[in-house]
Design an enzyme around this catalytic site. Structure first.
Site, PDB file in Angstrom:
ATOM      1  CB  THR A   1      52.844  28.076  25.136  1.00  0.00           C
ATOM      2  OG1 THR A   1      53.656  29.240  25.048  1.00  0.00           O
ATOM      3  CG2 THR A   1      52.038  27.925  23.853  1.00  0.00           C
TER       4      THR A   1
ATOM      5  CE  LYS B   1      53.779  23.044  25.555  1.00  0.00           C
ATOM      6  NZ  LYS B   1      53.670  24.479  25.927  1.00  0.00           N
TER       7      LYS B   1
ATOM      8  CE  LYS C   1      54.604  31.380  22.273  1.00  0.00           C
ATOM      9  NZ  LYS C   1      54.996  30.872  23.606  1.00  0.00           N
TER      10      LYS C   1
END
Length: 282
Positions: free
Chosen positions: A92, A234, A166
């Site tokens: 990701t 993150k 995502k």
């Protein structure tokens, strides 16, 4: 087919093994070599360098931690991979970075797909991940049989589209984990049996993947990482950066991110995301 796999962590190691079980020759590299060596007895060829790992590979997968790692690893791959090979980044990461790496690969005759996944460590082990893919459709079509060993692939469009999808996933996860955590906290404060409460609501409109899969870990006080808090932070920062480009912010995601950042400051960054309950109970 010769497959190279870079990054044999909680998710990557399990995903890589599905490719080996499908009959491919798999070469692995991990920055901490011991993590890759753990798979040697399953027939995985462990390499000392990224260059050694990718030089003869037809398809190269990456599953690392942060966008800066993706950039560094893919640049090294492009310096050693053969023309006509394919790179599939399943980390990701940043949609902007995905587009830039796609162009760099194209200039060298190497197709690059961004293909982040959702489903956690349980989905990685079971081969039931949802795989969100961006890049050229012809490259995606060639990769479909490989993706299908790990889960269900979805072609989302041009380079970066997998990462944008995502991001949408992580927005929904942020809300769902927070909602589940608040429900458990509310139940405990009001003398309900949290397990019975979750069983009662799981079959109704409140039912969710988080209630079915993450809540049991909360009730068992199992905070081992299926997905690290530090990695979820993150991911949420990536969403915030993208929305900043549009001059907007997402209030719910920003609130959940702040809660996780507080937990990280307390030393819980290596816990699983189910550790959010600690924020409410602290």
């Amino acid at each position: 087919m010769n497959i190279a796999w870079i990054g044999t962590g909680i998710m990557g190691g399990a995903m890589m093994c599905h490719l080996k079980k499908a009959g491919h020759e798999v070469f692995a590299y991990n920055r901490t070599k011991a993590k890759a060596l753990a798979y040697a007895d399953q027939g995985i060829h462990v390499c000392d360098t990224i260059g050694e790992c990718v030089e003869s590979a037809d398809v190269i997968f990456t599953m690392v931690a942060y966008p800066r790692d993706v950039e560094e690893v893919v640049e090294t791959i492009l310096a050693h991979a053969k023309t006509g090979s394919m790179v599939i980044d399943m980390t990701t990461s940043s949609p902007t970075l995905a587009k830039r790496l796609y162009e760099n690969g194209k200039n060298q005759g190497i197709a690059i797909l961004d293909a982040p996944v959702s489903g956690g460590d349980s989905g990685a082990k079971a081969g039931t991940l949802s795989i969100m893919v961006g890049g050229d459709e012809d490259a995606y079509t060639k990769a479909v049989p490989l993706f299908q060993t790990m889960g269900t692939p979805h072609y989302m469009g041009e380079a970066g589209a997998g990462q944008h999808t995502k991001a949408c996933n992580q927005i929904c996860v942020a809300g769902a984990v927070a909602a589940m955590s608040e429900a458990v906290h509310y139940a405990r404060k009001n003398h309900l049996d949290a397990k019975q409460m979750l069983e009662a609501i799981a079959g109704g409109a409140a039912g969710s993947w988080q209630i079915n899969n993450t809540a049991p870990r909360v009730l068992n006080e199992d905070f081992a990482p299926g997905f690290f808090i530090k990695h979820f932070i993150k991911d949420m920062h990536i969403v915030q950066e993208v929305m900043k480009e549009h001059g907007e912010n997402l209030q719910m995601l920003d609130s959940v991110c702040a809660m996780y950042e507080a937990l990280a400051d307390q030393g819980h960054e290596n816990d699983g995301t189910q550790g959010l309950i600690r924020y409410y109970e602290s």
